[in-house]
Write a protein that holds these residues in place. Structure first.
Motif, PDB file in Angstrom:
ATOM      1  N   PHE A 137       0.863  -1.189   0.000  1.00  0.00           N
ATOM      2  CA  PHE A 137       0.000   0.000   0.000  1.00  0.00           C
ATOM      3  C   PHE A 137       0.904   1.246   0.000  1.00  0.00           C
ATOM      4  CE2 PHE A 137      -3.214   2.996   1.335  1.00  0.00           C
ATOM      5  CZ  PHE A 137      -4.445   2.419   1.035  1.00  0.00           C
ATOM      6  N   TYR A 138       0.610   2.203  -0.862  1.00  0.00           N
ATOM      7  CA  TYR A 138       1.508   3.370  -0.961  1.00  0.00           C
ATOM      8  C   TYR A 138       1.589   4.087   0.384  1.00  0.00           C
ATOM      9  CZ  TYR A 138      -1.992   7.167  -1.068  1.00  0.00           C
ATOM     10  OH  TYR A 138      -2.971   8.089  -0.734  1.00  0.00           O
ATOM     11  N   ARG A 140       2.482   7.829   2.219  1.00  0.00           N
ATOM     12  CA  ARG A 140       2.725   9.271   2.061  1.00  0.00           C
ATOM     13  C   ARG A 140       2.820   9.875   3.453  1.00  0.00           C
ATOM     14  NH1 ARG A 140       4.564  13.627   1.594  1.00  0.00           N
ATOM     15  NH2 ARG A 140       3.655  15.473   0.650  1.00  0.00           N
ATOM     16  N   HIS A 142       4.303  13.119   5.611  1.00  0.00           N
ATOM     17  CA  HIS A 142       4.896  14.455   5.544  1.00  0.00           C
ATOM     18  C   HIS A 142       6.057  14.590   6.506  1.00  0.00           C
ATOM     19  CE1 HIS A 142       1.121  15.207   3.515  1.00  0.00           C
ATOM     20  NE2 HIS A 142       1.739  16.218   2.953  1.00  0.00           N
ATOM     21  N   GLU A 251       1.943  13.479  15.039  1.00  0.00           N
ATOM     22  CA  GLU A 251       3.231  14.104  14.725  1.00  0.00           C
ATOM     23  C   GLU A 251       3.051  15.591  14.495  1.00  0.00           C
ATOM     24  OE1 GLU A 251       1.273  13.419  12.287  1.00  0.00           O
ATOM     25  OE2 GLU A 251       2.224  13.065  10.384  1.00  0.00           O
ATOM     26  N   TYR A 253       0.670  16.677  11.684  1.00  0.00           N
ATOM     27  CA  TYR A 253      -0.160  16.833  10.488  1.00  0.00           C
ATOM     28  C   TYR A 253      -1.618  17.048  10.905  1.00  0.00           C
ATOM     29  CZ  TYR A 253      -2.219  15.791   5.928  1.00  0.00           C
ATOM     30  OH  TYR A 253      -2.910  15.869   4.753  1.00  0.00           O
ATOM     31  N   HIS A 284       0.629   3.353   8.249  1.00  0.00           N
ATOM     32  CA  HIS A 284      -0.721   3.735   7.836  1.00  0.00           C
ATOM     33  C   HIS A 284      -1.565   4.241   8.995  1.00  0.00           C
ATOM     34  CE1 HIS A 284       0.342   2.452   3.875  1.00  0.00           C
ATOM     35  NE2 HIS A 284       0.755   1.290   4.364  1.00  0.00           N
ATOM     36  N   ARG A 289      -6.620   5.857  12.779  1.00  0.00           N
ATOM     37  CA  ARG A 289      -6.653   6.903  11.769  1.00  0.00           C
ATOM     38  C   ARG A 289      -8.099   7.151  11.364  1.00  0.00           C
ATOM     39  NH1 ARG A 289      -4.078   5.275   6.018  1.00  0.00           N
ATOM     40  NH2 ARG A 289      -4.335   7.520   5.698  1.00  0.00           N
ATOM     41  N   ALA A 297      -7.027  11.558  -0.122  1.00  0.00           N
ATOM     42  CA  ALA A 297      -6.464  10.836   1.025  1.00  0.00           C
ATOM     43  C   ALA A 297      -5.838  11.763   2.061  1.00  0.00           C
ATOM     44  CB  ALA A 297      -5.427   9.827   0.543  1.00  0.00           C
ATOM     45  N   SER A 300      -7.596  11.812   5.318  1.00  0.00           N
ATOM     46  CA  SER A 300      -7.638  10.596   6.143  1.00  0.00           C
ATOM     47  C   SER A 300      -6.427  10.611   7.083  1.00  0.00           C
ATOM     48  CB  SER A 300      -7.631   9.341   5.254  1.00  0.00           C
ATOM     49  OG  SER A 300      -8.872   9.225   4.585  1.00  0.00           O
ATOM     50  N   LYS A 302      -3.704  10.201   9.784  1.00  0.00           N
ATOM     51  CA  LYS A 302      -3.136   9.030  10.468  1.00  0.00           C
ATOM     52  C   LYS A 302      -2.734   9.396  11.891  1.00  0.00           C
ATOM     53  CE  LYS A 302      -0.098   8.418   6.903  1.00  0.00           C
ATOM     54  NZ  LYS A 302       0.826   7.682   5.991  1.00  0.00           N
ATOM     55  N   TRP A 303      -2.493   8.403  12.722  1.00  0.00           N
ATOM     56  CA  TRP A 303      -2.041   8.593  14.119  1.00  0.00           C
ATOM     57  C   TRP A 303      -2.938   9.618  14.814  1.00  0.00           C
ATOM     58  CZ3 TRP A 303       1.828   9.725  10.179  1.00  0.00           C
ATOM     59  CH2 TRP A 303       2.459   8.578   9.716  1.00  0.00           C
ATOM     60  N   TYR A 323      -3.219  21.654  -0.841  1.00  0.00           N
ATOM     61  CA  TYR A 323      -4.147  20.816  -1.600  1.00  0.00           C
ATOM     62  C   TYR A 323      -5.304  21.629  -2.162  1.00  0.00           C
ATOM     63  CZ  TYR A 323      -1.336  17.186   0.479  1.00  0.00           C
ATOM     64  OH  TYR A 323      -0.284  16.406   0.859  1.00  0.00           O
TER      65      TYR A 323
HETATM   66  N1  MTE Z   1      -1.786  11.818   8.318  1.00  0.00           N
HETATM   67  C1  MTE Z   1      -0.726  12.176   9.062  1.00  0.00           C
HETATM   68  N2  MTE Z   1      -0.856  12.179  10.401  1.00  0.00           N
HETATM   69  N3  MTE Z   1       0.456  12.534   8.496  1.00  0.00           N
HETATM   70  C2  MTE Z   1       0.611  12.559   7.124  1.00  0.00           C
HETATM   71  O1  MTE Z   1       1.705  12.890   6.644  1.00  0.00           O
HETATM   72  N4  MTE Z   1      -0.468  12.249   4.933  1.00  0.00           N
HETATM   73  C3  MTE Z   1      -1.768  12.377   4.252  1.00  0.00           C
HETATM   74  C4  MTE Z   1      -2.765  11.377   4.818  1.00  0.00           C
HETATM   75  N5  MTE Z   1      -2.783  11.421   6.245  1.00  0.00           N
HETATM   76  C5  MTE Z   1      -0.506  12.205   6.313  1.00  0.00           C
HETATM   77  C6  MTE Z   1      -1.691  11.806   6.973  1.00  0.00           C
HETATM   78  C7  MTE Z   1      -1.673  12.202   2.810  1.00  0.00           C
HETATM   79  S1  MTE Z   1      -1.244  13.557   1.882  1.00  0.00           S
HETATM   80  C8  MTE Z   1      -2.020  11.024   2.199  1.00  0.00           C
HETATM   81  S2  MTE Z   1      -1.973  10.877   0.521  1.00  0.00           S
HETATM   82  C9  MTE Z   1      -2.438   9.850   3.009  1.00  0.00           C
HETATM   83  O2  MTE Z   1      -2.355  10.083   4.415  1.00  0.00           O
HETATM   84  C10 MTE Z   1      -1.582   8.643   2.685  1.00  0.00           C
HETATM   85  O3  MTE Z   1      -2.027   7.542   3.425  1.00  0.00           O
HETATM   86  P1  MTE Z   1      -1.145   6.214   3.425  1.00  0.00           P
HETATM   87  O4  MTE Z   1       0.276   6.584   3.790  1.00  0.00           O
HETATM   88  O5  MTE Z   1      -1.786   5.298   4.420  1.00  0.00           O
HETATM   89  O6  MTE Z   1      -1.206   5.659   2.022  1.00  0.00           O
END
Ligand code: MTE
Ligand code: MO
Length: 463
Positions: A137-138, A140, A142, A251, A253, A284, A289, A297, A300, A302-303, A323
Motif C-alpha cells: 500500500f503506498y 505518504r 509528511h 506528529e 499533520y 498507515h 486513523r 487521502a 484521512s 493518520k495517528w 491541496y
Molecule cells: N496523516 C498524518 N498524520 N500525516 C501525514 O503525513 N499524509 C496524508 C494522509 N494522512 C498524512 C496523513 C496524505 S497527503 C495522504 S496521501 C495519506 O495520508 C496517505 O495515506 P497512506 O500513507 O496510508 O497511504
C-alpha cells in the motif's frame, strides 16, 4: 569568549516541549523560544524539537533554511552549548535526535521517492489485485512516524460548546458498533509526473508520483458519527458553529472535512483501527486513523489524536494551502481564493501489460476511480491516438460500504499490436458522466494536483 553564557546539554534537555520555558539549539547556539511558539506558523510541531537540536527537523522542513527565519531565531538566542559537550566544535552525532526513530522497516518492492520522510508508491504488481496487499500500500508521510504506546493512545473530541471527551482505543472498540468499509485512498499528487512531462516548460512542484499513489483496502473501525453523538453532538441539529471536523495527527499533520460528510448516514467516515483484517501498520496510522471514503487521502489523518468540531476549516497548510487547484494561468495563487480539495475527479491508469511468449494478443490492465463514491460505469481504450475507441472489460469487484468508494479494475485485449506497437490510451467515465480531460494544458497547475488527463502507455514488441 567574553560574556557568553554557556549551557550544558543536561540543562538544555530539561527545557523540553513539556517544560515552562522550551529551548532549542541550532548548530552550537541555544535559544529560549518560549515567546516564539505561539507565533510559529507551523504550530506546536516545534515542541517536538525542544530540549534538543532543531537541525534534523529543519532538514525535513527545508522551508526554514532562509535568512529571514534565521534572523527571527537569533532574537531568541540566550547563549552557546558548553564546549565540554562538543567534539571538534560540534555536537556528537549520538546526542542529535533522529526524528525517524519510530519509522518501521518497509517492503523493498515499494517504489521509494523519498526515504525520510517516507514517500513510496505501489509497484505494478501491487496495483493488480482489487485489495492492495498491505505491505505494498503506498505510503505518504509528511514527517516521521510518531512513536505511540497503544495502551496510552487516546482520542480527544472537542465540540463547539467547549465540551470535551476523551476515548481510549479500548473505549472505541468496546462501546461502538464496528463497521468494515472498502475504500481506495488516492493522493492528490497521483500521476503528477504525467503532468510534468506533458508541460515541460512549466513543470510542477511536489513529489513526482507516477500512477501508484493510490491503493485500496478494507478498513475496520467505528463510525465517527456514532462517536460524535456519544460525545454530545446533536446529529439532527448540530448548531451553526458545527461546520467542519478537524483532525490532528500525533506528529503534527492535520486536515479537516465538512461536518456534513460525517453526519451523512451514507458517508461512512470511520475511525479505523484495522486494515485488511489486521491492526493498522505503523506507516498507515497505527493505532488509529480517520478514513474519509471518497475524499482525497490527505483528509484521512493518520495517528489520530484529536478531533475538533469547529466553524472553520483546519488551519494547517495542508488544509489552507497545498491541496488546492488554480487556473493554468495562475503562477502565484491567493490560497484563500480556492476551496480545499475534497472529492477527487475521475481518473484511470494503465498499470500492467502482459505479452504472450510468441505473438498473439496483448493484455492491458489498470484501474479507474472517481471521488465522492461515484461509481465507474465505463472505461474506454484507444490504440489510434483517440480516433476510435473500444470498451475495456470491468472486473466485477464489489466492496463494502454505502457507496462505491473503491476503484474498478479493468482489462483490455489488443487484438494485434502490429510490428511497431503504439500508444494505448485509456479514459474512464463515472456514474455522473464525468470523464477525463484529453490533455494537460487546460488543467495544469503549479502544484501538479489532480493530474487526471487520459493515460497513455507505449505497448509494443521489445517493451
Ligand atoms: N496523516 C498524518 N498524520 N500525516 C501525514 O503525513 N499524509 C496524508 C494522509 N494522512 C498524512 C496523513 C496524505 S497527503 C495522504 S496521501 C495519506 O495520508 C496517505 O495515506 P497512506 O500513507 O496510508 O497511504
Ligand atoms: Mo497526499
Amino acid at each position: 569568549k567574553e560574556g557568553v553564557q554557556y549551557y550544558r546539554l543536561d540543562e538544555i534537555r530539561s527545557h523540553d516541549g513539556a517544560s515552562a520555558r522550551p529551548w532549542v539549539t541550532r548548530g552550537t547556539s541555544v535559544y529560549d523560544i518560549t515567546d516564539w511558539i505561539p507565533a510559529h506558523p507551523g504550530g506546536d510541531v516545534i515542541l517536538r524539537a525542544c530540549g534538543g537540536s532543531l537541525d534534523p527537523y529543519w532538514d525535513i522542513f527545508s522551508i526554514h533554511k532562509r535568512k529571514d527565519v534565521y534572523e527571527i531565531l537569533e532574537e531568541y538566542k540566550i547563549g552557546e552549548i558548553s564546549p565540554h559537550d562538543l567534539v571538534d566544535g560540534k555536537l556528537p552525532a549520538a546526542t542529535v535526535p533522529d526524528p525517524f526513530i519510530a519509522d518501521p522497516e518497509r517492503d523493498p518492492r515499494l517504489k521509494t521517492l523519498t526515504a525520510r520522510p517516507r514517500n513510496a508508491e505501489t509497484p505494478s504488481e501491487g496495483l493488480s489485485p482489487f485489495l492492495t496487499p498491505t505491505p505494498l500500500f503506498y505510503v505518504r508521510n509528511h514527517m516521521w512516524v510518531p512513536p505511540v504506546e497503544p495502551n496510552e493512545h487516546s482520542l480527544t473530541i472537542t465540540l463547539p460548546s467547549g465540551d470535551e471527551k476523551t476515548y481510549t482505543l479500548e473505549d472505541l472498540k468496546s462501546r461502538f458498533r464496528t463497521h468494515t468499509v472498502t475504500a481506495t485512498l488516492q493522493c492528490s499528487g497521483n500521476r503528477r509526473a504525467d503532468m510534468t512531462r506533458a508541460v515541460p516548460d512549466k513543470g510542477t512542484n511536489g513529489l513526482q508520483w507516477e500512477a501508484g499513489a493510490i491503493s485500496c483496502a478494507e478498513w475496520t473501525g467505528v463510525k465517527l458519527r456514532d462517536v460524535l453523538a456519544d460525545a454530545g453532538l446533536d446529529l439532527a441539529s448540530p448548531g451553526p458553529d458545527a461546520k467542519h471536523a478537524q483532525f490532528e495527527g500525533a506528529e503534527a499533520y492535520g486536515a479537516s472535512i465538512p461536518l456534513s460528510k460525517v453526519l451523512d448516514s451514507q458517508g461512512d467516515v470511520l475511525l479505523a483501527f484495522g486494515m485488511n483484517g489486521a491492526p493498522l501498520p505503523a506507516d498507515h496510522g497505527f493505532p488509529l486513523r480517520v478514513i474519509v471514503p471518497g475524499n482525497v487521502a490527505a483528509r484521512s489523518v493518520k495517528w489520530l489524536k484529536k478531533i475538533t468540531v469547529s466553524d472553520e476549516e483546519s488551519t494547517t497548510q495542508w488544509q489552507r494551502r497545498d491541496y488546492k487547484c488554480f487556473g493554468p494561468n495562475v503562477a502565484k495563487p491567493d490560497w484563500s481564493k480556492a476551496p480545499s480539495i475534497q472529492e477527487m475527479p475521475v481518473t484511470s491508469a494503465i498499470t500492467g501489460i502482459q505479452r504472450p511468449e510468441a505473438g498473439g494478443k496483448v493484455n492491458v490492465e489498470g484501474y479507474a476511480y472517481s471521488g465522492g463514491g461515484r461509481e465507474i460505469v465505463r472505461v474506454d481504450v484507444s490504440i489510434d491516438a483517440g480516433k476510435t475507441w473500444a470498451q475495456a472489460e470491468l472486473m466485477g469487484d464489489e466492496g463494502k460500504g454505502s457507496k462505491s468508494w473503491w476503484w474498478k479494475r479493468w482489462r483490455f485485449e489488443i487484438p494485434d499490436e502490429g510490428d511497431e506497437g503504439g500508444e494505448v490510451l485509456v479514459k474512464a467515465t463515472d456514474e455522473s458522466y464525468n470523464t477525463q480531460p484529453e490533455d494537460y494544458r487546460g488543467i495544469w497547475n503549479q502544484r501538479g494536483n489532480l493530474s487526471c488527463a487520459w493515460h497513455g502507455v507505449h505497448v509494443g514488441p521489445g517493451e
